[in-house]
Structures are given as structure tokens and as C-alpha cells.
Scaffold this motif. Sequence first.
Motif, PDB file in Angstrom:
ATOM      1  N   ASP A 151       0.617  -1.079  -0.002  1.00 11.42           N
ATOM      2  CA  ASP A 151      -0.106   0.255  -0.024  1.00 11.42           C
ATOM      3  C   ASP A 151       0.965   1.046  -0.511  1.00 11.42           C
ATOM      4  O   ASP A 151       0.430   2.306  -0.906  1.00 11.42           O
ATOM      5  CB  ASP A 151      -0.239   0.102   1.194  1.00 11.42           C
ATOM      6  CG  ASP A 151      -1.835  -0.737   1.090  1.00 11.42           C
ATOM      7  OD1 ASP A 151      -2.433  -1.874   0.552  1.00 11.42           O
ATOM      8  OD2 ASP A 151      -2.641  -1.124   2.079  1.00 11.42           O
ATOM      9  N   ALA A 152       2.106   1.120   1.390  1.00  7.85           N
ATOM     10  CA  ALA A 152       2.700   2.300   0.472  1.00  7.85           C
ATOM     11  C   ALA A 152       3.410   2.734  -0.565  1.00  7.85           C
ATOM     12  O   ALA A 152       3.322   3.637  -0.575  1.00  7.85           O
ATOM     13  CB  ALA A 152       3.988   1.713   1.357  1.00  7.85           C
ATOM     14  N   LEU A 153       3.766   1.426  -1.280  1.00  8.81           N
ATOM     15  CA  LEU A 153       4.265   2.210  -2.521  1.00  8.81           C
ATOM     16  C   LEU A 153       3.851   2.034  -3.468  1.00  8.81           C
ATOM     17  O   LEU A 153       3.679   3.077  -4.313  1.00  8.81           O
ATOM     18  CB  LEU A 153       4.644   0.876  -3.427  1.00  8.81           C
ATOM     19  CG  LEU A 153       5.602   0.496  -4.228  1.00  8.81           C
ATOM     20  CD1 LEU A 153       6.936   1.463  -4.484  1.00  8.81           C
ATOM     21  CD2 LEU A 153       5.664  -1.163  -4.964  1.00  8.81           C
ATOM     22  N   ALA A 154       2.491   2.333  -3.432  1.00 12.63           N
ATOM     23  CA  ALA A 154       1.181   2.094  -4.531  1.00 12.63           C
ATOM     24  C   ALA A 154       0.856   3.340  -4.176  1.00 12.63           C
ATOM     25  O   ALA A 154       0.896   4.191  -5.265  1.00 12.63           O
ATOM     26  CB  ALA A 154       0.032   1.121  -4.530  1.00 12.63           C
ATOM     27  N   ALA A 155       0.854   4.252  -2.632  1.00 15.49           N
ATOM     28  CA  ALA A 155       0.514   5.692  -2.293  1.00 15.49           C
ATOM     29  C   ALA A 155       1.190   6.618  -3.119  1.00 15.49           C
ATOM     30  O   ALA A 155       1.588   7.398  -3.190  1.00 15.49           O
ATOM     31  CB  ALA A 155       0.477   5.560  -0.760  1.00 15.49           C
ATOM     32  N   HIS A 156       2.977   5.942  -2.606  1.00 14.76           N
ATOM     33  CA  HIS A 156       4.272   7.089  -2.517  1.00 14.76           C
ATOM     34  C   HIS A 156       3.992   6.917  -4.593  1.00 14.76           C
ATOM     35  O   HIS A 156       4.771   8.076  -5.238  1.00 14.76           O
ATOM     36  CB  HIS A 156       5.130   5.891  -1.466  1.00 14.76           C
ATOM     37  CG  HIS A 156       5.069   7.300  -0.715  1.00 14.76           C
ATOM     38  ND1 HIS A 156       4.851   5.638   0.031  1.00 14.76           N
ATOM     39  CD2 HIS A 156       5.106   8.085  -0.320  1.00 14.76           C
ATOM     40  CE1 HIS A 156       5.049   6.457   1.826  1.00 14.76           C
ATOM     41  NE2 HIS A 156       4.764   7.807   1.487  1.00 14.76           N
TER      42      HIS A 156
END
Length: 152
Positions: free
Chosen positions: A100-105
Motif C-alpha cells: 500500500d505504501a509503495l502504491a500510495a507513494h
Amino acid sequence: MFHRLQSPLGSLTSQESQSESRSETNQSNGRKAPLTIIAKVNDLFEGDLTDDDQLVYVNNVIKGKLLESEELILQASNNTKAQFASSPTLSKEIMNAVMDALAAHTTMSRQAIDSEKVREGLKDVLLGPAQLYEALRDRGVQQGQEADQANR
């Protein structure tokens, strides 16, 4: 609420919830916890990453995503720390948090790269509520004081 965390590189301004900051302060007077996190993650990641990069990633990004998990909240509320640590749900949620962090960033970075409006908005936030200017000035003062002490 903004807090200054002490790292080997100086103060780092980060946005944390009041409960997180109370927890850190209670555990370490606000200084030991970030240093402990940095020491533990230094061996995990490779590449051109600063201590602050790693601290923000672990303590804000990943931890923040994990704090959103109702399942983890329930498990932490009803189990000991040892039981919680061995939960397969925790491992699954860590992977979900990383993805999720990868996608959001990636999404936010792409929008910032592609849009002058987004970059100007970031600048407004950084100079306003995020207090970038003040944090940089504080870091400059701290570095000056450290240099003065080293010269004595």
C-alpha cells in the motif's frame, strides 16, 4: 501535531498522532526510540538511504499503515506482545502495508512530477503547517552548536 525527533543527523520533523508521541516519550524521553529504530533497520535496507529515510519509512509510513488495521488493533488488544508477534496476520498486514505504501507513494510522486500545481501545493504545505523553514533553521542552529562544541 508535529514533533521533533532526534536522529544522528539532527532533528526530523514528522507528523505523528498524539498517542504515538506519548508512547515514544514514555519509553525514551523522545530520543532513544528513533535511535533504536535506526540501529535495527540499518542492516535491513541497502542502497543510498539516510537514517532519516529509514526512520520515516518504518516509524511513519509502515507503522501508520499498520495502525489502520482493525484486525491488528483487535489482536493487540486481546493478546500479549509475544502472542501478537507470532500472529500470521501481522506478517500478512506488514506485506499489505509495504504494498500500500509503495502504491500510495508512487501515485503521489507521479502526480507531483507531472503537475506544477501539485508541486506548488506541496511547497505551500511544507512552508505552512509542515514548518519546513523552521525545521531547517533549527537544524542549522543545531549544526552550528555542534560545530562550536567540536572546536572547543
